[in-house]
Design a protein around this motif. Structure first.
Motif, PDB file in Angstrom:
ATOM      1  N   GLU A   1      53.523  53.287  39.629  1.00  0.00           N
ATOM      2  CA  GLU A   1      52.700  53.604  40.805  1.00  0.00           C
ATOM      3  C   GLU A   1      52.538  52.408  41.739  1.00  0.00           C
ATOM      4  OE1 GLU A   1      49.185  55.239  38.944  1.00  0.00           O
ATOM      5  OE2 GLU A   1      50.123  57.223  38.840  1.00  0.00           O
ATOM      6  N   GLY A   2      53.529  51.517  41.736  1.00  0.00           N
ATOM      7  CA  GLY A   2      53.518  50.356  42.626  1.00  0.00           C
ATOM      8  C   GLY A   2      52.624  49.216  42.182  1.00  0.00           C
ATOM      9  N   ALA A   3      52.034  49.323  40.986  1.00  0.00           N
ATOM     10  CA  ALA A   3      51.067  48.317  40.524  1.00  0.00           C
ATOM     11  C   ALA A   3      51.672  46.935  40.340  1.00  0.00           C
ATOM     12  CB  ALA A   3      50.427  48.770  39.212  1.00  0.00           C
ATOM     13  N   PHE A   4      53.003  46.848  40.164  1.00  0.00           N
ATOM     14  CA  PHE A   4      53.624  45.562  39.877  1.00  0.00           C
ATOM     15  C   PHE A   4      54.659  45.167  40.925  1.00  0.00           C
ATOM     16  CE2 PHE A   4      52.401  47.617  35.871  1.00  0.00           C
ATOM     17  CZ  PHE A   4      51.391  46.730  35.502  1.00  0.00           C
ATOM     18  N   GLY A   5      54.553  45.732  42.107  1.00  0.00           N
ATOM     19  CA  GLY A   5      55.480  45.388  43.179  1.00  0.00           C
ATOM     20  C   GLY A   5      56.825  46.059  43.011  1.00  0.00           C
ATOM     21  N   ASP A   6      57.816  45.480  43.680  1.00  0.00           N
ATOM     22  CA  ASP A   6      59.155  46.072  43.695  1.00  0.00           C
ATOM     23  C   ASP A   6      60.018  45.689  42.499  1.00  0.00           C
ATOM     24  OD1 ASP A   6      58.534  47.251  46.111  1.00  0.00           O
ATOM     25  OD2 ASP A   6      59.399  45.632  47.304  1.00  0.00           O
ATOM     26  N   VAL A   7      59.616  44.683  41.758  1.00  0.00           N
ATOM     27  CA  VAL A   7      60.442  44.189  40.665  1.00  0.00           C
ATOM     28  C   VAL A   7      60.074  44.910  39.368  1.00  0.00           C
ATOM     29  CG1 VAL A   7      61.101  42.168  39.321  1.00  0.00           C
ATOM     30  CG2 VAL A   7      60.644  41.941  41.765  1.00  0.00           C
ATOM     31  N   VAL A   8      61.043  45.577  38.799  1.00  0.00           N
ATOM     32  CA  VAL A   8      60.849  46.242  37.524  1.00  0.00           C
ATOM     33  C   VAL A   8      61.489  45.365  36.450  1.00  0.00           C
ATOM     34  CG1 VAL A   8      61.446  48.273  36.133  1.00  0.00           C
ATOM     35  CG2 VAL A   8      60.807  48.538  38.530  1.00  0.00           C
ATOM     36  N   VAL A   9      60.729  45.055  35.415  1.00  0.00           N
ATOM     37  CA  VAL A   9      61.245  44.279  34.292  1.00  0.00           C
ATOM     38  C   VAL A   9      61.614  45.269  33.190  1.00  0.00           C
ATOM     39  CG1 VAL A   9      60.723  42.537  32.541  1.00  0.00           C
ATOM     40  CG2 VAL A   9      59.804  42.302  34.868  1.00  0.00           C
ATOM     41  N   PRO A  10      62.917  45.495  32.988  1.00  0.00           N
ATOM     42  CA  PRO A  10      63.300  46.424  31.925  1.00  0.00           C
ATOM     43  C   PRO A  10      62.783  45.924  30.572  1.00  0.00           C
ATOM     44  CG  PRO A  10      65.148  46.000  33.370  1.00  0.00           C
ATOM     45  CD  PRO A  10      64.075  45.007  33.726  1.00  0.00           C
ATOM     46  N   HIS A  11      62.161  46.821  29.826  1.00  0.00           N
ATOM     47  CA  HIS A  11      61.589  46.445  28.536  1.00  0.00           C
ATOM     48  C   HIS A  11      61.272  47.687  27.715  1.00  0.00           C
ATOM     49  CE1 HIS A  11      58.017  47.427  30.912  1.00  0.00           C
ATOM     50  NE2 HIS A  11      57.394  47.627  29.756  1.00  0.00           N
ATOM     51  N   LEU A  12      61.018  47.464  26.450  1.00  0.00           N
ATOM     52  CA  LEU A  12      60.566  48.506  25.546  1.00  0.00           C
ATOM     53  C   LEU A  12      59.232  48.037  24.986  1.00  0.00           C
ATOM     54  CD1 LEU A  12      61.050  51.106  23.896  1.00  0.00           C
ATOM     55  CD2 LEU A  12      62.303  49.704  22.264  1.00  0.00           C
ATOM     56  N   THR A  13      58.152  48.712  25.366  1.00  0.00           N
ATOM     57  CA  THR A  13      56.822  48.292  24.943  1.00  0.00           C
ATOM     58  C   THR A  13      56.646  48.507  23.441  1.00  0.00           C
ATOM     59  OG1 THR A  13      55.891  48.827  27.108  1.00  0.00           O
ATOM     60  CG2 THR A  13      54.333  48.647  25.273  1.00  0.00           C
ATOM     61  N   VAL A  14      56.158  47.459  22.772  1.00  0.00           N
ATOM     62  CA  VAL A  14      55.848  47.517  21.342  1.00  0.00           C
ATOM     63  C   VAL A  14      54.362  47.761  21.155  1.00  0.00           C
ATOM     64  CG1 VAL A  14      55.809  46.203  19.178  1.00  0.00           C
ATOM     65  CG2 VAL A  14      57.764  45.984  20.739  1.00  0.00           C
ATOM     66  N   GLY A  15      53.531  47.039  21.902  1.00  0.00           N
ATOM     67  CA  GLY A  15      52.095  47.185  21.787  1.00  0.00           C
ATOM     68  C   GLY A  15      51.420  46.844  23.093  1.00  0.00           C
ATOM     69  N   HIS A  16      50.309  47.518  23.354  1.00  0.00           N
ATOM     70  CA  HIS A  16      49.612  47.364  24.627  1.00  0.00           C
ATOM     71  C   HIS A  16      48.106  47.493  24.383  1.00  0.00           C
ATOM     72  CE1 HIS A  16      48.784  49.175  28.853  1.00  0.00           C
ATOM     73  NE2 HIS A  16      48.693  47.873  28.897  1.00  0.00           N
ATOM     74  N   ARG A  17      47.355  46.525  24.889  1.00  0.00           N
ATOM     75  CA  ARG A  17      45.892  46.561  24.822  1.00  0.00           C
ATOM     76  C   ARG A  17      45.332  46.573  23.401  1.00  0.00           C
ATOM     77  NH1 ARG A  17      45.047  51.158  29.272  1.00  0.00           N
ATOM     78  NH2 ARG A  17      45.887  50.036  31.047  1.00  0.00           N
ATOM     79  N   HIS A  18      45.957  45.800  22.540  1.00  0.00           N
ATOM     80  CA  HIS A  18      45.422  45.584  21.199  1.00  0.00           C
ATOM     81  C   HIS A  18      44.960  44.139  21.121  1.00  0.00           C
ATOM     82  CE1 HIS A  18      46.746  49.445  19.601  1.00  0.00           C
ATOM     83  NE2 HIS A  18      47.883  49.257  20.241  1.00  0.00           N
ATOM     84  N   PRO A  19      44.126  43.800  20.156  1.00  0.00           N
ATOM     85  CA  PRO A  19      43.708  42.404  20.021  1.00  0.00           C
ATOM     86  C   PRO A  19      44.920  41.481  19.869  1.00  0.00           C
ATOM     87  CG  PRO A  19      42.352  43.813  18.627  1.00  0.00           C
ATOM     88  CD  PRO A  19      43.462  44.675  19.174  1.00  0.00           C
ATOM     89  N   PRO A  20      44.856  40.279  20.442  1.00  0.00           N
ATOM     90  CA  PRO A  20      46.002  39.353  20.376  1.00  0.00           C
ATOM     91  C   PRO A  20      46.514  39.112  18.954  1.00  0.00           C
ATOM     92  CG  PRO A  20      44.386  38.544  21.929  1.00  0.00           C
ATOM     93  CD  PRO A  20      43.772  39.741  21.253  1.00  0.00           C
ATOM     94  N   ALA A  21      45.637  39.024  17.982  1.00  0.00           N
ATOM     95  CA  ALA A  21      46.079  38.789  16.603  1.00  0.00           C
ATOM     96  C   ALA A  21      46.912  39.961  16.082  1.00  0.00           C
ATOM     97  CB  ALA A  21      44.881  38.544  15.694  1.00  0.00           C
ATOM     98  N   VAL A  22      46.544  41.170  16.470  1.00  0.00           N
ATOM     99  CA  VAL A  22      47.291  42.356  16.054  1.00  0.00           C
ATOM    100  C   VAL A  22      48.674  42.348  16.701  1.00  0.00           C
ATOM    101  CG1 VAL A  22      47.372  44.886  16.196  1.00  0.00           C
ATOM    102  CG2 VAL A  22      45.232  43.728  15.601  1.00  0.00           C
ATOM    103  N   LEU A  23      48.732  42.023  17.983  1.00  0.00           N
ATOM    104  CA  LEU A  23      50.023  41.972  18.673  1.00  0.00           C
ATOM    105  C   LEU A  23      50.901  40.853  18.127  1.00  0.00           C
ATOM    106  CD1 LEU A  23      48.938  42.709  22.352  1.00  0.00           C
ATOM    107  CD2 LEU A  23      50.129  44.238  20.773  1.00  0.00           C
ATOM    108  N   ALA A  24      50.313  39.704  17.807  1.00  0.00           N
ATOM    109  CA  ALA A  24      51.087  38.590  17.243  1.00  0.00           C
ATOM    110  C   ALA A  24      51.671  38.984  15.883  1.00  0.00           C
ATOM    111  CB  ALA A  24      50.217  37.344  17.123  1.00  0.00           C
ATOM    112  N   ALA A  25      50.892  39.684  15.074  1.00  0.00           N
ATOM    113  CA  ALA A  25      51.396  40.158  13.780  1.00  0.00           C
ATOM    114  C   ALA A  25      52.517  41.174  13.984  1.00  0.00           C
ATOM    115  CB  ALA A  25      50.260  40.767  12.960  1.00  0.00           C
ATOM    116  N   ALA A  26      52.347  42.045  14.966  1.00  0.00           N
ATOM    117  CA  ALA A  26      53.387  43.033  15.270  1.00  0.00           C
ATOM    118  C   ALA A  26      54.667  42.332  15.712  1.00  0.00           C
ATOM    119  CB  ALA A  26      52.897  43.993  16.350  1.00  0.00           C
ATOM    120  N   GLU A  27      54.520  41.281  16.508  1.00  0.00           N
ATOM    121  CA  GLU A  27      55.701  40.549  16.963  1.00  0.00           C
ATOM    122  C   GLU A  27      56.446  39.942  15.777  1.00  0.00           C
ATOM    123  OE1 GLU A  27      56.951  37.445  20.444  1.00  0.00           O
ATOM    124  OE2 GLU A  27      55.043  37.064  19.431  1.00  0.00           O
ATOM    125  N   ARG A  28      55.730  39.343  14.854  1.00  0.00           N
ATOM    126  CA  ARG A  28      56.380  38.756  13.673  1.00  0.00           C
ATOM    127  C   ARG A  28      57.127  39.834  12.888  1.00  0.00           C
ATOM    128  NH1 ARG A  28      51.533  35.996  13.754  1.00  0.00           N
ATOM    129  NH2 ARG A  28      50.597  37.345  12.158  1.00  0.00           N
TER     130      ARG A  28
END
Length: 127
Positions: free
Chosen positions: A63-90
């Motif tokens: 919806e235009g929230a991030f301008g014209d540049v789209v960063v291709p990616h596959l979301t793993v986690g969103h809006r979780h506590p940083p420790a939870v996301l860091a564990a998910a990354e590992r």
């Protein structure tokens, strides 16, 4: 029609895009609250996004929230506590790389703001 976009037009755009290989070999972050996988070659994903944006300029990505540049990616986690996301990354890193062939696009819509995402339509690439 999905969210004001005629499915036939979407299908027509995607028919002109051949299936393509992908390989997700690393992780990335948007700020501290979004963990994602990065494609080794983002070009096919960008080209796909660009084609859809050219056909439907009234519906910009995110919806235009991030301008014209789209960063291709596959979301793993969103809006979780940083420790939870860091564990998910590992954990996720132990399973990389992930590779395959993109042969279709699945349109997902949010049932309600901040709610679950559900598939609404599937469009094959390359017709």
């Amino acid at each position: 029609m999905v969210e004001g976009i005629p499915r036939r037009r979407v299908a027509g755009v995607l028919r002109g895009v051949p299936p393509f290989g992908y390989r997700f070999a690393g992780t990335g972050w948007f700020g501290d609250d979004v963990l994602w996988l990065a494609p080794g070659d983002p070009a096919p994903f960008r080209a796909l996004s660009d084609r859809l944006q050219a056909e439907f300029p009234e519906h910009p990505p995110f919806e235009g929230a991030f301008g014209d540049v789209v960063v291709p990616h596959l979301t793993v986690g969103h809006r979780h506590p940083p420790a939870v996301l860091a564990a998910a990354e590992r954990e996720v890193r132990t399973g990389l790389p992930v590779s395959g062939t993109a042969a279709e696009v699945v349109l997902l819509t949010e049932d309600e703001v901040g709610g679950a995402w559900s598939p609404r339509a599937v469009f094959p690439l390359g017709g």
